[in-house]
Design a protein around this motif. Structure first.
Motif, mmCIF file in Angstrom:
data_model
loop_
_atom_site.group_PDB
_atom_site.id
_atom_site.type_symbol
_atom_site.label_atom_id
_atom_site.label_comp_id
_atom_site.label_asym_id
_atom_site.label_seq_id
_atom_site.Cartn_x
_atom_site.Cartn_y
_atom_site.Cartn_z
ATOM 1 N N GLY A 48 41.252 42.403 32.562
ATOM 2 C CA GLY A 48 41.989 42.811 33.750
ATOM 3 C C GLY A 48 42.857 41.691 34.278
ATOM 4 O O GLY A 48 43.018 40.630 33.637
ATOM 5 N N TYR A 49 43.376 41.911 35.458
ATOM 6 C CA TYR A 49 44.292 40.946 36.072
ATOM 7 C C TYR A 49 43.635 39.566 36.214
ATOM 8 O O TYR A 49 42.499 39.451 36.682
ATOM 9 C CB TYR A 49 44.738 41.455 37.445
ATOM 10 C CG TYR A 49 45.789 40.589 38.096
ATOM 11 C CD1 TYR A 49 47.128 40.741 37.786
ATOM 12 C CD2 TYR A 49 45.420 39.607 39.012
ATOM 13 C CE1 TYR A 49 48.097 39.934 38.369
ATOM 14 C CE2 TYR A 49 46.377 38.796 39.600
ATOM 15 C CZ TYR A 49 47.712 38.960 39.276
ATOM 16 O OH TYR A 49 48.663 38.149 39.851
ATOM 17 N N GLY A 50 44.361 38.556 35.793
ATOM 18 C CA GLY A 50 43.878 37.194 35.937
ATOM 19 C C GLY A 50 42.974 36.702 34.819
ATOM 20 O O GLY A 50 42.599 35.519 34.796
ATOM 21 N N ASP A 51 42.618 37.587 33.890
ATOM 22 C CA ASP A 51 41.771 37.176 32.767
ATOM 23 C C ASP A 51 42.606 36.491 31.685
ATOM 24 O O ASP A 51 43.839 36.529 31.708
ATOM 25 C CB ASP A 51 41.053 38.386 32.160
ATOM 26 C CG ASP A 51 39.976 38.935 33.072
ATOM 27 O OD1 ASP A 51 39.387 38.142 33.831
ATOM 28 O OD2 ASP A 51 39.721 40.158 33.032
ATOM 29 N N GLU A 52 41.932 35.908 30.725
ATOM 30 C CA GLU A 52 42.592 35.306 29.570
ATOM 31 C C GLU A 52 42.040 35.915 28.287
ATOM 32 O O GLU A 52 40.852 36.247 28.200
ATOM 33 C CB GLU A 52 42.394 33.790 29.541
ATOM 34 C CG GLU A 52 43.110 33.063 30.665
ATOM 35 C CD GLU A 52 43.029 31.546 30.550
ATOM 36 O OE1 GLU A 52 43.861 30.866 31.176
ATOM 37 O OE2 GLU A 52 42.123 31.049 29.836
ATOM 38 N N VAL A 53 42.906 36.086 27.307
ATOM 39 C CA VAL A 53 42.525 36.618 25.998
ATOM 40 C C VAL A 53 43.073 35.685 24.929
ATOM 41 O O VAL A 53 44.262 35.356 24.941
ATOM 42 C CB VAL A 53 43.083 38.043 25.775
ATOM 43 C CG1 VAL A 53 42.750 38.531 24.368
ATOM 44 C CG2 VAL A 53 42.543 39.006 26.820
#
Length: 415
Positions: free
Chosen positions: A75-80
């Motif tokens: 979601g928003y603000g996560d990192e992948v």
């Protein structure tokens, strides 16, 4: 007049089953994103990939990437963490969700995600952000498997799910197991230039029936079970039509023939190039890898001289490139700060002048202007390959005589 040789064009089954299944769909009025062909195509894919996995067929491989990220809670603000050496469809859906791709460079053998650099990136992101990335996405570049056992071990050790982007790797295997079935989720593509096609389309490989049901729900606008339309979450119009699935059913009858053909073409290129100085054919690192060789890729030594390379990048491209058809956003300059070497561009032009389609390898995502602010963990491997690499035709319509003409054209272009 010599025929135009394309990189990879779809070929229908000789039995004409694609046409048969489309006609049946039209006659029975099953043309929507559900119906007998959809069910049968998903069953065919389940049987092909094995491992007890479930499959949702979708409108594109990009849609499958998007849904896999949702399934992993991105979601928003996560990192992948995403392999940098890939097509943009691997990373763009991360941005759709307001998350940030963290790019990891490649190792030299497979050209795919470097496991050592992956672990370094995970440790550094935890140290810098206070939380671990939400997913890891290796990519089967041009069909080549990645070091999936090491990547899975790292993912499990840090509690991070793995999404396998096998869009280019349908039918590729690692130690005998089909790519896309190792990770928590797997991505397949059936675009018009892939190993099999549904004209356009893709699939999401899911671990079990429960996750299949959830992804199917998201793919059909997340409608609640009321007699009217009620939506409590945001869904998407991502399902594959019964028409496209009919093409896929027919294609599944020739998938093994297509893979065998690509293997044959790869071996022919290797044989014809073995004594050509300055040209190296990329091959799989060892017997654990079983690439489908979606495209054959070569590298040109930096000091190799090619006719016309003094004219490379002198003019701005004004026409459509590759799969862009008539859609193009005009470039403002003829050059960028990271591009293939002049001899690679000259060779591409020489092949184009001979009606042979060739393309540079993917430009690493960490060098794309749109991702200039994204974190990246690089070792120079993908940039080096990008500067030297070229993709050659390998599809079902490419015959032995075509391969010989391609190689002869390349040899004649070397000074």
């Amino acid at each position: 007049m010599a025929k135009k040789i394309h990189l990879c064009l779809a070929r229908m089954s000789e039995a004409g089953l694609e046409k048969k299944y489309i006609q049946e769909a039209m006659e029975t009025k099953w043309v929507a994103p559900l119906g007998p062909n959809v069910d049968a195509f998903e069953a065919d894919l389940r049987n092909f990939i094995g491992q007890g996995k479930e499959v949702v067929v979708l409108s594109s491989g990009t849609a499958a990437v998007h849904l896999s990220l949702i399934a992993c809670g991105v979601g928003y603000g996560d990192e992948v963490i995403v392999q940098s050496f890939t097509f943009c469809a691997s990373s763009h859906p991360v941005m759709y969700l307001g998350a940030t791709p963290v790019f990891v460079d490649s190792e030299k053998g497979s050209w795919n995600m470097d496991p050592d650099l992956l672990e370094e990136a995970i440790k550094d992101r935890i140290a810098k952000t206070g939380k671990k990335p939400k997913a890891i996405m290796p990519v089967a570049l041009y069909g080549m498997p990645y070091e999936i056992e090491r990547i899975m071990e790292i993912g499990k050790r840090y509690g991070i799910p793995v999404i396998e982007d096998a869009a280019e790797g349908f039918g590729s295997r690692y130690k005998g197991q089909v790519l896309g079935t190792f990770g928590d989720y797997g991505i397949l593509s059936f675009n018009g230039n892939k190993m099999i096609t549904t004209s356009g389309g893709g699939a999401l490989i899911c671990p079990d029936r429960e996750s299949w049901t959830k992804m199917m729900w998201y793919a059909t606008q997340a409608r609640e079970s009321y007699p009217y339309y009620q939506h409590e979450e945001i869904g998407y119009n991502y399902r594959m039509s019964n028409i496209c699935a009919g093409i896929g059913r027919g294609q599944m009858t020739v998938v093994n023939d297509h893979i065998a053909h690509h293997h044959h073409v790869q071996k022919l290129y290797e044989e014809l190039f073995k004594d050509v100085k300055g040209i190296t054919v990329h091959v799989q690192p060892n017997d654990a890898y079983d690439s489908n060789y979606w495209l054959t890729t070569i590298t040109l030594d930096s000091d190799l001289k090619v006719k016309g390379q003094e004219n490379a990048y002198k003019t701005i491209v004004t026409g459509p490139i590759g799969g862009a058809l008539g859609v193009i956003h005009p470039a403002t300059t003829a050059v960028t700060d990271c591009q293939p070497n002049d001899n690679v561009e000259a060779m591409r032009v020489a092949l184009s002048d001979a009606d042979i389609e060739a393309r540079p390898v993917w430009k690493p995502m960490h060098k794309q202007p749109v991702y200039k602010n994204a974190p990246a963990y690089v070792n120079g491997v993908s940039e080096e390959i990008f500067k030297k690499g070229l993709c050659l035709p390998a599809g079902p319509w490419v015959e032995d005589e075509d391969v010989k003409r391609i190689v002869d054209t390349i040899k004649a272009s070397i000074v």
